[in-house]
Motif scaffolding. Structure first.
Motif, PDB file in Angstrom:
ATOM      1  N   GLU A  51      55.051 131.347  42.815  1.00  0.00           N
ATOM      2  CA  GLU A  51      55.575 130.613  43.971  1.00  0.00           C
ATOM      3  C   GLU A  51      55.594 131.502  45.217  1.00  0.00           C
ATOM      4  N   THR A  54      52.010 131.879  46.423  1.00  0.00           N
ATOM      5  CA  THR A  54      51.541 130.615  46.995  1.00  0.00           C
ATOM      6  C   THR A  54      52.186 130.358  48.353  1.00  0.00           C
ATOM      7  N   ARG A  55      53.485 130.612  48.447  1.00  0.00           N
ATOM      8  CA  ARG A  55      54.227 130.325  49.676  1.00  0.00           C
ATOM      9  C   ARG A  55      53.910 131.313  50.797  1.00  0.00           C
ATOM     10  N   GLY A  57      51.316 133.682  50.838  1.00  0.00           N
ATOM     11  CA  GLY A  57      49.925 134.095  50.963  1.00  0.00           C
ATOM     12  C   GLY A  57      49.639 135.397  50.238  1.00  0.00           C
ATOM     13  N   TRP A  87      45.835 131.939  37.076  1.00  0.00           N
ATOM     14  CA  TRP A  87      46.672 131.547  38.217  1.00  0.00           C
ATOM     15  C   TRP A  87      46.412 132.374  39.454  1.00  0.00           C
ATOM     16  N   ARG A 105      46.040 137.160  45.084  1.00  0.00           N
ATOM     17  CA  ARG A 105      45.810 135.860  45.708  1.00  0.00           C
ATOM     18  C   ARG A 105      45.943 134.763  44.653  1.00  0.00           C
ATOM     19  N   ALA A 106      46.649 133.684  45.005  1.00  0.00           N
ATOM     20  CA  ALA A 106      46.767 132.536  44.096  1.00  0.00           C
ATOM     21  C   ALA A 106      45.452 131.767  44.079  1.00  0.00           C
ATOM     22  N   LEU A 107      45.080 131.276  42.915  1.00  0.00           N
ATOM     23  CA  LEU A 107      43.885 130.445  42.786  1.00  0.00           C
ATOM     24  C   LEU A 107      44.293 128.994  42.993  1.00  0.00           C
ATOM     25  N   ARG A 108      43.801 128.391  44.035  1.00  0.00           N
ATOM     26  CA  ARG A 108      44.230 127.054  44.465  1.00  0.00           C
ATOM     27  C   ARG A 108      43.856 125.945  43.474  1.00  0.00           C
ATOM     28  N   ASP A 109      42.835 126.153  42.649  1.00  0.00           N
ATOM     29  CA  ASP A 109      42.406 125.064  41.763  1.00  0.00           C
ATOM     30  C   ASP A 109      43.438 124.716  40.693  1.00  0.00           C
ATOM     31  N   ARG A 110      44.464 125.532  40.535  1.00  0.00           N
ATOM     32  CA  ARG A 110      45.519 125.244  39.551  1.00  0.00           C
ATOM     33  C   ARG A 110      46.733 124.582  40.196  1.00  0.00           C
ATOM     34  N   ASN A 111      46.757 124.469  41.531  1.00  0.00           N
ATOM     35  CA  ASN A 111      47.929 123.919  42.227  1.00  0.00           C
ATOM     36  C   ASN A 111      48.280 122.507  41.782  1.00  0.00           C
TER      37      ASN A 111
END
Length: 161
Positions: A51, A54-55, A57, A87, A105-111
């Motif tokens: 979190e 993601t929040r 960056g 993730w 870096r978060a991987l956006r495809d799991r959001n």
């Protein structure tokens, strides 16, 4: 009893009810997050760190450890689990003076998986907030932002002790 004494008593009672409600809210959100983490096969601390990434960056592991209040060695285990689970990614920072520097870096495809699990709560919040005026909502935003700042301050104070 004087009117001012009666008013002060009511104010203390209301302040106590707010604090009690915030503690209960904290507990409920913790339980919700635990259930979400269990559905995603993530430990609570892993979900918290995801979190934060993601929040806020991409950031270095040490910056994430500071934000999360975790020891760097603990952070390494968290990041290993998040990376194995698909993730996050760790990327070398080409701009850094230290060539070993890494950015997480978060991987956006799991959001979508995460959003889906929070959709019930988000729907309930939308329904609840629909009952408030714009002025009420602004008051709530101000209160919650100031409460968050107080929480950051209290956390930092405890961390320094």
């Amino acid at each position: 009893m004087s009117p001012s004494h009666d008013g002060a008593r009511r104010r203390r009672r209301l302040a106590g009810e707010i604090k009690d409600s915030l503690r209960e809210l904290s507990n409920q959100l913790s339980l919700l997050n635990h259930q979400v983490g269990a559905q995603l096969d993530l430990k609570d601390v892993d979900l918290d760190c995801l979190e934060l990434i993601t929040r806020h960056g991409p950031m270095s592991p040490s910056a994430l450890a500071r934000r999360a209040g975790l020891h760097p060695a603990t952070m390494t285990g968290v990041l290993d689990r998040l990376q194995r689970g698909g993730w996050i990614t760790r990327e070398r920072d080409p701009e850094a003076a230290d060539r070993r520097a890494v950015t997480v870096r978060a991987l956006r495809d799991r959001n979508a998986e995460v959003f889906h699990l929070y959709s019930g709560m988000n729907t309930k919040m939308d329904e609840l907030l629909a009952d408030y005026s714009e002025a009420d909502l602004q008051l709530l935003v101000d209160f919650l932002q100031r409460t968050t700042t107080a929480g950051h301050t209290a956390t930092a104070t405890l961390a320094e002790a």
